[in-house]
Design a protein around this motif. Structure first.
Motif, PDB file in Angstrom:
ATOM      1  N   ILE A  89       0.973  -1.021   0.024  1.00  0.00           N
ATOM      2  CA  ILE A  89       0.178  -0.255  -0.200  1.00  0.00           C
ATOM      3  C   ILE A  89       0.832   1.120  -0.207  1.00  0.00           C
ATOM      4  O   ILE A  89       0.295   2.471   0.269  1.00  0.00           O
ATOM      5  CB  ILE A  89      -1.190  -0.094   1.272  1.00  0.00           C
ATOM      6  CG1 ILE A  89      -0.139   0.217   2.603  1.00  0.00           C
ATOM      7  CG2 ILE A  89      -2.087  -1.355   1.453  1.00  0.00           C
ATOM      8  CD1 ILE A  89      -0.927   0.398   4.249  1.00  0.00           C
ATOM      9  N   ASP A  90       2.121   0.945   0.134  1.00  0.00           N
ATOM     10  CA  ASP A  90       3.018   2.206  -0.172  1.00  0.00           C
ATOM     11  C   ASP A  90       2.738   3.161  -1.815  1.00  0.00           C
ATOM     12  O   ASP A  90       2.571   3.328  -2.216  1.00  0.00           O
ATOM     13  CB  ASP A  90       4.661   1.652  -0.343  1.00  0.00           C
ATOM     14  CG  ASP A  90       5.481   2.553  -0.348  1.00  0.00           C
ATOM     15  OD1 ASP A  90       5.651   4.121  -1.215  1.00  0.00           O
ATOM     16  OD2 ASP A  90       6.078   2.190   0.639  1.00  0.00           O
ATOM     17  N   LYS A  91       2.945   4.809  -1.574  1.00  0.00           N
ATOM     18  CA  LYS A  91       2.644   5.263  -1.832  1.00  0.00           C
ATOM     19  C   LYS A  91       3.936   5.507  -3.944  1.00  0.00           C
ATOM     20  O   LYS A  91       3.656   5.577  -5.221  1.00  0.00           O
ATOM     21  CB  LYS A  91       2.734   7.099  -2.091  1.00  0.00           C
ATOM     22  CG  LYS A  91       1.188   7.119  -0.892  1.00  0.00           C
ATOM     23  CD  LYS A  91       1.693   8.659  -0.664  1.00  0.00           C
ATOM     24  CE  LYS A  91       0.740   8.855   0.010  1.00  0.00           C
ATOM     25  NZ  LYS A  91       0.936  10.497   0.510  1.00  0.00           N
ATOM     26  N   SER A  92       4.719   4.583  -3.399  1.00  0.00           N
ATOM     27  CA  SER A  92       5.994   4.738  -4.672  1.00  0.00           C
ATOM     28  C   SER A  92       5.451   2.876  -5.222  1.00  0.00           C
ATOM     29  O   SER A  92       5.546   2.782  -4.858  1.00  0.00           O
ATOM     30  CB  SER A  92       7.536   4.888  -3.972  1.00  0.00           C
ATOM     31  OG  SER A  92       8.117   4.055  -5.567  1.00  0.00           O
ATOM     32  N   THR A  95       8.565   0.700  -4.762  1.00  0.00           N
ATOM     33  CA  THR A  95       7.929   0.701  -3.958  1.00  0.00           C
ATOM     34  C   THR A  95       7.660  -0.739  -3.912  1.00  0.00           C
ATOM     35  O   THR A  95       7.464  -1.878  -3.520  1.00  0.00           O
ATOM     36  CB  THR A  95       8.223   0.857  -2.414  1.00  0.00           C
ATOM     37  OG1 THR A  95       9.146   2.418  -2.206  1.00  0.00           O
ATOM     38  CG2 THR A  95       8.142  -0.007  -1.192  1.00  0.00           C
ATOM     39  N   ARG A  96       5.821  -0.575  -4.497  1.00  0.00           N
ATOM     40  CA  ARG A  96       4.540  -1.514  -4.694  1.00  0.00           C
ATOM     41  C   ARG A  96       5.832  -2.624  -5.773  1.00  0.00           C
ATOM     42  O   ARG A  96       5.054  -4.031  -5.156  1.00  0.00           O
ATOM     43  CB  ARG A  96       3.634  -1.080  -5.157  1.00  0.00           C
ATOM     44  CG  ARG A  96       2.707  -0.265  -4.509  1.00  0.00           C
ATOM     45  CD  ARG A  96       1.676   0.051  -4.644  1.00  0.00           C
ATOM     46  NE  ARG A  96       1.585   0.941  -6.288  1.00  0.00           N
ATOM     47  CZ  ARG A  96       1.701   1.996  -6.026  1.00  0.00           C
ATOM     48  NH1 ARG A  96       1.653   2.911  -5.232  1.00  0.00           N
ATOM     49  NH2 ARG A  96       1.328   2.838  -7.041  1.00  0.00           N
ATOM     50  N   SER A 126      -5.557  -4.804  -0.705  1.00  0.00           N
ATOM     51  CA  SER A 126      -4.057  -4.088  -1.741  1.00  0.00           C
ATOM     52  C   SER A 126      -3.755  -4.608  -2.694  1.00  0.00           C
ATOM     53  O   SER A 126      -3.473  -4.496  -4.017  1.00  0.00           O
ATOM     54  CB  SER A 126      -2.699  -5.197  -0.756  1.00  0.00           C
ATOM     55  OG  SER A 126      -2.398  -4.476   0.899  1.00  0.00           O
ATOM     56  N   ARG A 129      -5.725  -3.126  -4.962  1.00  0.00           N
ATOM     57  CA  ARG A 129      -5.359  -1.881  -5.451  1.00  0.00           C
ATOM     58  C   ARG A 129      -4.539  -1.810  -6.508  1.00  0.00           C
ATOM     59  O   ARG A 129      -5.131  -0.661  -6.813  1.00  0.00           O
ATOM     60  CB  ARG A 129      -5.022  -1.181  -4.043  1.00  0.00           C
ATOM     61  CG  ARG A 129      -5.076   0.169  -4.018  1.00  0.00           C
ATOM     62  CD  ARG A 129      -4.273   0.946  -3.150  1.00  0.00           C
ATOM     63  NE  ARG A 129      -4.058   2.709  -2.813  1.00  0.00           N
ATOM     64  CZ  ARG A 129      -2.948   2.610  -2.266  1.00  0.00           C
ATOM     65  NH1 ARG A 129      -1.695   2.062  -2.119  1.00  0.00           N
ATOM     66  NH2 ARG A 129      -2.487   3.598  -3.155  1.00  0.00           N
ATOM     67  N   CYS A 130      -3.637  -2.421  -6.596  1.00  0.00           N
ATOM     68  CA  CYS A 130      -2.557  -2.648  -7.885  1.00  0.00           C
ATOM     69  C   CYS A 130      -3.318  -2.453  -8.390  1.00  0.00           C
ATOM     70  O   CYS A 130      -2.453  -2.366  -9.234  1.00  0.00           O
ATOM     71  CB  CYS A 130      -1.631  -3.651  -7.091  1.00  0.00           C
ATOM     72  SG  CYS A 130      -0.491  -3.325  -5.401  1.00  0.00           S
ATOM     73  N   LYS A 133      -5.000   0.666  -9.439  1.00  0.00           N
ATOM     74  CA  LYS A 133      -4.252   2.103  -9.590  1.00  0.00           C
ATOM     75  C   LYS A 133      -2.993   1.705 -10.630  1.00  0.00           C
ATOM     76  O   LYS A 133      -1.355   2.400 -10.630  1.00  0.00           O
ATOM     77  CB  LYS A 133      -3.793   2.307  -8.498  1.00  0.00           C
ATOM     78  CG  LYS A 133      -5.402   2.996  -7.672  1.00  0.00           C
ATOM     79  CD  LYS A 133      -5.600   4.298  -7.347  1.00  0.00           C
ATOM     80  CE  LYS A 133      -6.437   4.182  -6.125  1.00  0.00           C
ATOM     81  NZ  LYS A 133      -7.410   5.040  -6.921  1.00  0.00           N
TER      82      LYS A 133
END
Length: 192
Positions: A89-92, A95-96, A126, A129-130, A133
């Protein structure tokens, strides 16, 4: 004072460490098994059974230490898996991606149904969301991880529920002409 010269008049006296009458060294207990060789133990008939029992205890101790090592390795593995799940759930995006790859490797490496069952909602949210987005490779890895999540949960109600919840999103990505070809291909394997 230079290293090579000694003071006159003082002699250094080292304490004598020897073996006493009772088989004890000065200041510590003496174990005759420490100084015995394997050949001398094997040649003496009376002590062989004691030695075998001692070796069996040592083996049991080694098994216990191996179990502790395995347990700590399992705990470290689960800790790394938790970190990967939290990193989804990181913004970057970078990193995801790293955490998606780590999750993928972890789910491929070990079968952890209890661990995954306890965190299935977090993992599913999670990954969803990936899929929504993310772009390209992130969607590919999220779709693959969704399949691995269902495999980890096994055949049953939980897997079927997750699949039914995620299927409309997978169909949307599959029909989206602007999505990358790799993402659409990966989703097609997951969806159907």
């Amino acid at each position: 004072m230079p290293k090579g010269k000694k003071k006159k008049g003082k002699k250094s006296v080292e304490p004598h460490v020897g073996v006493g009458m009772g088989g004890e060294r000065d200041g510590e207990e003496y174990d005759p098994m420490e100084s015995a060789s394997v050949a001398s133990i094997a040649s003496s008939g009376g002590q062989a059974s004691d030695t075998a029992a001692s070796l069996a205890e040592l083996g049991a101790g080694a098994d216990a230490s191996n179990q502790v090592d395995d347990l700590s390795a399992q705990e470290q593995f689960e800790e790394k898996l938790k970190d990967a799940i939290d990193g989804l759930i990181d913004k970057s995006a970078k990193t995801r991606l790293i955490n998606l790859k780590n999750l993928n490797n972890a789910l491929c490496k070990k079968y952890l149904p209890d661990f995954v069952t306890d965190r299935k909602i977090t993992i599913c949210d999670s990954l969803e969301r990936c899929l929504k987005k993310g772009k390209g490779e992130e969607q590919v890895l999220a779709a693959v991880n969704m399949v691995l999540l269902c495999i980890q949960l096994g055949m049953g109600y939980e897997s079927e529920t997750i699949y039914n919840d995620i299927k409309p999103l997978l169909t949307t990505i599959l029909l989206d002409k602007t999505a990358s070809a790799k993402a659409r291909a990966s989703v097609s394997y997951t969806a159907y």
